[in-house]
Design an enzyme around this catalytic site. Structure first.
Site, PDB file in Angstrom:
ATOM      1  N   SER A   1     -65.342  54.426  26.277  1.00 29.85           N
ATOM      2  CA  SER A   1     -66.727  54.078  26.600  1.00 29.85           C
ATOM      3  C   SER A   1     -67.016  52.589  26.682  1.00 29.85           C
ATOM      4  CB  SER A   1     -67.675  54.732  25.587  1.00 29.85           C
ATOM      5  OG  SER A   1     -67.741  56.125  25.820  1.00 29.85           O
TER       6      SER A   1
ATOM      7  N   SER B   1     -55.833  61.906  15.759  1.00 30.49           N
ATOM      8  CA  SER B   1     -56.782  63.014  15.894  1.00 30.49           C
ATOM      9  C   SER B   1     -58.121  62.453  16.323  1.00 30.49           C
ATOM     10  CB  SER B   1     -56.933  63.760  14.562  1.00 30.49           C
ATOM     11  OG  SER B   1     -58.044  64.644  14.603  1.00 30.49           O
TER      12      SER B   1
ATOM     13  N   THR C   1     -68.089  50.254  21.505  1.00 29.04           N
ATOM     14  CA  THR C   1     -66.912  50.991  21.076  1.00 29.04           C
ATOM     15  C   THR C   1     -66.494  51.963  22.171  1.00 29.04           C
ATOM     16  OG1 THR C   1     -68.259  52.729  20.062  1.00 29.04           O
ATOM     17  CG2 THR C   1     -67.619  50.876  18.653  1.00 29.04           C
ATOM     18  N   GLY C   2     -65.253  52.429  22.072  1.00 30.85           N
ATOM     19  CA  GLY C   2     -64.778  53.413  23.033  1.00 30.85           C
ATOM     20  C   GLY C   2     -63.685  54.264  22.433  1.00 30.85           C
TER      21      GLY C   2
ATOM     22  N   TYR D   1     -77.304  58.492  22.357  1.00 34.12           N
ATOM     23  CA  TYR D   1     -76.141  58.117  23.158  1.00 34.12           C
ATOM     24  C   TYR D   1     -75.650  59.324  23.939  1.00 34.12           C
ATOM     25  CZ  TYR D   1     -71.538  56.061  24.137  1.00 34.12           C
ATOM     26  OH  TYR D   1     -70.424  55.561  24.741  1.00 34.12           O
TER      27      TYR D   1
END
Length: 372
Positions: free
Chosen positions: A75, A354, A326-327, A174
């Site tokens: 993202s 994970s 962040t992504g 979001y």
């Protein structure tokens, strides 16, 4: 009625001094572990620079990450999408106050209220989330379907039959679908592909040689790469599966590839005004004065309140406000953040095993070491 906003006036930073190399290296020590296989961190800005790695960048070869590795930025792609959209706003080809239904008639269900471009950019659209996915929450399922590639049109069509989460502009939540729609808007207004517009408007002007918008069927990371892995349970035995090769189908919402060096350059160029006029740049740092719905974002600073401007989010860590994004994609989690004055820029990339792995302690540890 327009959504009230709060403009950012700066940050708490008055100067950091050179980065604390020992604290930064300690913040990423102990890798690999069962949660994260490797990491790389780049700290830059007017007060000095540092970069370091930890763990394994390639488990099969047993080699450390290379500082110039490319990785899936997830993202963080939204920063690029927002910049291109706001450039078109500055060119008077798009209006922030016009509805997406005006530009893309029929793309949203007929019963949905008008949703402005601004509300897509700052996640106050109220659109419901969609799941056309690739089994991101199920490691074995993702491994089996990691080359699937739903199109943007298919993702947008998944809104059919769903209900709005809240009235547009009333709250913030979001939502990736907002940026699929913005990608489609860029293509409709320019007549060119999203990838070509990002390249022409951002990648080439800043010389981002490690950055690309890959096609949905281009599964590789070209050049030096940070390998991503998922821990898959099979008959009671856990094995690491290399998922570096996967479809980048999230596109304008989360499909790009880049490097720490390029993301650092992106933030420098943005802060220096090389990409946007001052009015549109301020939009990226202007947060709507509304409540935040949910707990998956906006937890640092003022929990329960909005934290996203148009393409950037704010976070306050130990009294210092930083801006960035962040992504994540399966096998990867990353971010780029900077103080508004550019004294400190932080880029990090981790490779969690994970999607549910709790990487927050590592990210906060790195951030505190960088901002201390």
């Amino acid at each position: 009625m327009a959504t009230p906003t709060v403009a950012a006036t700066g940050d708490a930073a008055t100067g950091f001094g050179p980065p604390d190399a020992a604290a930064l290296q300690a913040s990423i020590s102990g890798l690999p572990n069962p949660v994260i296989t490797g990491s790389l961190v780049d700290v830059d800005g007017t007060d000095g620079s540092w970069n370091g790695v930890s763990g394994l960048g390639d488990v099969a070869r047993g080699t450390a990450p290379a500082p110039d590795s490319r990785f899936r930025i997830g993202s963080v792609t939204k920063v690029f999408t927002a910049i291109v959209t706001l450039q078109l706003v500055a060119e008077h080809r798009i209006s922030l106050d016009q509805s997406i239904q005006h530009y893309l008639p029929g793309v949203l269900p007929a019963g949905f209220p008008p949703i402005t471009v601004a509300q897509l950019l700052d996640h106050t659209s109220g659109l419901p989330g969609v799941d056309v996915g690739d089994d991101e929450d199920d490691p074995a399922g993702f491994v089996a379907h990691r080359f699937d590639h739903p199109t943007p049109a298919q993702v947008e069509a998944a809104l059919g039959g769903l209900r709005m989460s809240f009235a547009p502009g009333a709250e913030q939540q979001y939502n990736g679908i907002n940026y699929y729609l913005l990608g489609s808007l860029v293509e409709k207004v320019t007549g060119h592909s999203y990838a070509s517009e990002v390249a022409r408007r951002v990648i080439r002007p800043l010389g981002l040689s490690d950055t690309e918008v890959p096609a949905a069927t281009d599964y590789r990371i070209h050049g030096p790469r940070l390998h991503g892995y998922l821990a898959v349970d099979t008959n009671g035995t856990t094995r690491l599966v290399d998922v570096t090769r996967q479809s980048p189908y999230p596109w304008a919402e989360g499909g790009m590839i880049s490097s720490a060096r390029d993301l650092d350059t992106l933030m420098k160029g943005l802060l220096a005004g090389r990409l946007l006029p001052s009015a549109e740049l301020d939009d990226m740092f202007t947060v709507p004065d509304v409540a935040y719905l949910g707990t998956n974002q906006c937890r640092l600073g003022d929990p329960g309140r909005a934290c996203f401007g148009m393409g950037l989010m704010s976070a306050t860590i130990d009294g210092v406000t930083v801006w960035g994004k962040t992504g994540s994609r399966p096998g990867y989690t990353d971010g780029v953040f900077a103080t508004r004055d550019g004294r400190r820029i932080l880029v990090y990339a981790f490779t969690p095993t994970s999607e549910s792995a709790n990487t927050n302690p590592f990210v906060l540890g790195v951030a505190r070491a960088a901002l201390g």
